[in-house]
Structure formats: structure tokens, C-alpha cells
Design a protein around this motif. Structure first.
Motif, PDB file in Angstrom:
ATOM      1  N   HIS A  79       0.814  -1.236   0.044  1.00  0.00           N
ATOM      2  CA  HIS A  79       0.041   0.116  -0.306  1.00  0.00           C
ATOM      3  C   HIS A  79       0.754   1.242  -0.159  1.00  0.00           C
ATOM      4  N   GLN A  80       1.938   1.168   0.835  1.00  0.00           N
ATOM      5  CA  GLN A  80       2.699   2.215   0.931  1.00  0.00           C
ATOM      6  C   GLN A  80       3.715   2.740  -0.361  1.00  0.00           C
ATOM      7  N   PHE A  81       3.994   1.537  -1.266  1.00  0.00           N
ATOM      8  CA  PHE A  81       4.646   1.562  -2.531  1.00  0.00           C
ATOM      9  C   PHE A  81       3.726   2.222  -3.309  1.00  0.00           C
ATOM     10  N   VAL A  82       2.625   1.815  -3.475  1.00  0.00           N
ATOM     11  CA  VAL A  82       1.522   2.275  -4.459  1.00  0.00           C
ATOM     12  C   VAL A  82       1.195   3.856  -4.315  1.00  0.00           C
ATOM     13  N   LYS A  83       1.207   4.110  -3.025  1.00  0.00           N
ATOM     14  CA  LYS A  83       0.954   5.539  -2.660  1.00  0.00           C
ATOM     15  C   LYS A  83       2.140   6.469  -3.163  1.00  0.00           C
ATOM     16  N   GLU A  84       3.020   6.020  -2.556  1.00  0.00           N
ATOM     17  CA  GLU A  84       4.443   6.703  -3.169  1.00  0.00           C
ATOM     18  C   GLU A  84       4.472   7.169  -4.731  1.00  0.00           C
ATOM     19  N   LEU A  85       4.179   5.646  -5.399  1.00  0.00           N
ATOM     20  CA  LEU A  85       4.334   5.728  -6.923  1.00  0.00           C
ATOM     21  C   LEU A  85       3.100   6.672  -7.421  1.00  0.00           C
ATOM     22  N   GLU A  86       1.973   6.436  -7.126  1.00  0.00           N
ATOM     23  CA  GLU A  86       0.885   7.645  -7.641  1.00  0.00           C
ATOM     24  C   GLU A  86       1.411   8.994  -7.261  1.00  0.00           C
TER      25      GLU A  86
ATOM     26  N   ILE B  84       8.150  -2.021 -12.655  1.00  0.00           N
ATOM     27  CA  ILE B  84       8.509  -3.228 -11.924  1.00  0.00           C
ATOM     28  C   ILE B  84      10.081  -2.966 -11.293  1.00  0.00           C
ATOM     29  N   GLN B  85      10.870  -2.502 -11.981  1.00  0.00           N
ATOM     30  CA  GLN B  85      12.269  -2.383 -11.133  1.00  0.00           C
ATOM     31  C   GLN B  85      11.924  -1.503  -9.763  1.00  0.00           C
ATOM     32  N   LEU B  86      11.288  -0.401  -9.588  1.00  0.00           N
ATOM     33  CA  LEU B  86      10.894   0.210  -8.392  1.00  0.00           C
ATOM     34  C   LEU B  86      10.341  -0.810  -7.546  1.00  0.00           C
ATOM     35  N   TRP B  87       9.306  -1.599  -7.990  1.00  0.00           N
ATOM     36  CA  TRP B  87       8.577  -2.569  -7.067  1.00  0.00           C
ATOM     37  C   TRP B  87       9.595  -3.644  -6.391  1.00  0.00           C
TER      38      TRP B  87
END
Length: 164
Positions: free
Chosen positions: A7-14, A43-46
Motif C-alpha cells: 500500500h505504501q509503495f502504491v501511494k508513493e508511486l501514485e 517493475i524495477q521500483l517494485w
């Protein structure tokens, strides 16, 4: 990965996805390549996100991963099939903000930037994003003095390209 981390990753990416789109615009010349590069950077960020320690801002870390991914793929693509011509790229500009002179100047600037080396492209991109030299140096892994010297050389090179 835990749901919280996801969730934190998706929020930061958005919140920071424009960074990735701008890098994609610098390193690609058509919509499909742009989308492919965006996907590869994501993908690389993930993959790298669990190792993000928070020593720097997320956006700074994101610049580094995104630029490294773009440069790696750009170098590979130079060895393969050439990309579509820049003129075929379609910009989404609101009709009330459309300025043909500005659009032409942007095309010329992007064409000039594409003639730069990989690291120089990354440096000018960060400069145009109003990053200070300390953050540029940190993102690219060079000294602040080196970033300043390289930036002056890049400015001179762009002047030469744009005003032959």
C-alpha cells in the motif's frame, strides 16, 4: 511483501508518477515505447522497494532507479531496432493552453536533449525539474562540483545544438 508495504509503495508511486513519465519522454520517442519503459521502471521500483531504507527522499531514490533503468534499456535499444521518429509523438495539451510556438520549442529542446549522452540527459532532466546540485549529485552518484561542471558543459552543448 506485506500489504502495508504494498500500500505504501502504491501511494508513493501514485504521488510521484510524473517523474517516471518525464523520464520516459526523454528516453523514448513513441507512445508504445513510453508505456513499455514506464512499466519496466515500475517493475524495477517494485523489486527494489523492500531495500529502500529511507536515507533519502522517496522521489530522489525513485529518480535514481528510474534513470538507471531508462539508461540501461536505452543502451540496449541502441543495439537493436531504431525507435519511431519524434514527430509522431502526440502531446495531450488542453485546447485553451495550446501554443504552437511553445510546442515547437519543446520539440526542438527534446530533440536536442536526445542528442546528449545518457548521464547528461539524466542531469539536464533533474536540472529542469528544479533539483538543486546537491540532490542532482546524490541522485547520479557524482560530486556536487562535478554536477555543476557537467551542467555548464551541457548548457553550452545545447546552445550549440539549438543555434548551429
Amino acid at each position: 511483501m506485506t500489504k502495508d508495504l504494498e500500500h505504501q509503495f502504491v501511494k508513493e508511486l501514485e504521488c510521484n508518477q510524473n517523474i517516471v513519465h518525464k523520464i520516459c519522454t526523454l528516453y523514448t520517442s513513441d507512445r508504445d515505447s513510453h508505456n513499455d519503459l514506464f512499466q519496466e521502471i515500475t517493475i524495477q521500483l517494485w523489486k527494489a522497494y523492500p531495500k529502500f531504507r529511507g536515507d533519502s527522499k522517496f522521489s530522489t531514490w525513485m529518480y535514481r532507479v528510474a534513470l538507471n533503468t531508462a539508461i540501461t534499456l536505452y543502451r540496449k535499444s541502441k543495439r537493436s531496432v531504431p525507435t519511431q521518429d519524434y514527430e509522431s509523438v502526440i502531446f495531450k495539451i488542453k485546447a485553451d493552453e495550446y501554443d504552437p510556438t511553445q510546442e515547437q520549442q519543446l520539440k526542438l529542446m527534446y530533440n536536442a536533449i536526445r542528442q546528449l549522452g545518457d548521464i547528461d540527459k539524466a542531469l539536464i532532466f533533474l536540472y529542469l525539474e528544479n533539483k538543486d546540485y546537491r540532490e542532482i549529485a546524490e541522485t547520479l552518484g557524482i560530486s556536487e562540483v562535478n554536477a555543476r561542471v557537467k551542467m555548464n558543459r551541457i548548457k553550452n552543448r545545447l546552445k550549440t545544438i539549438l543555434n548551429p
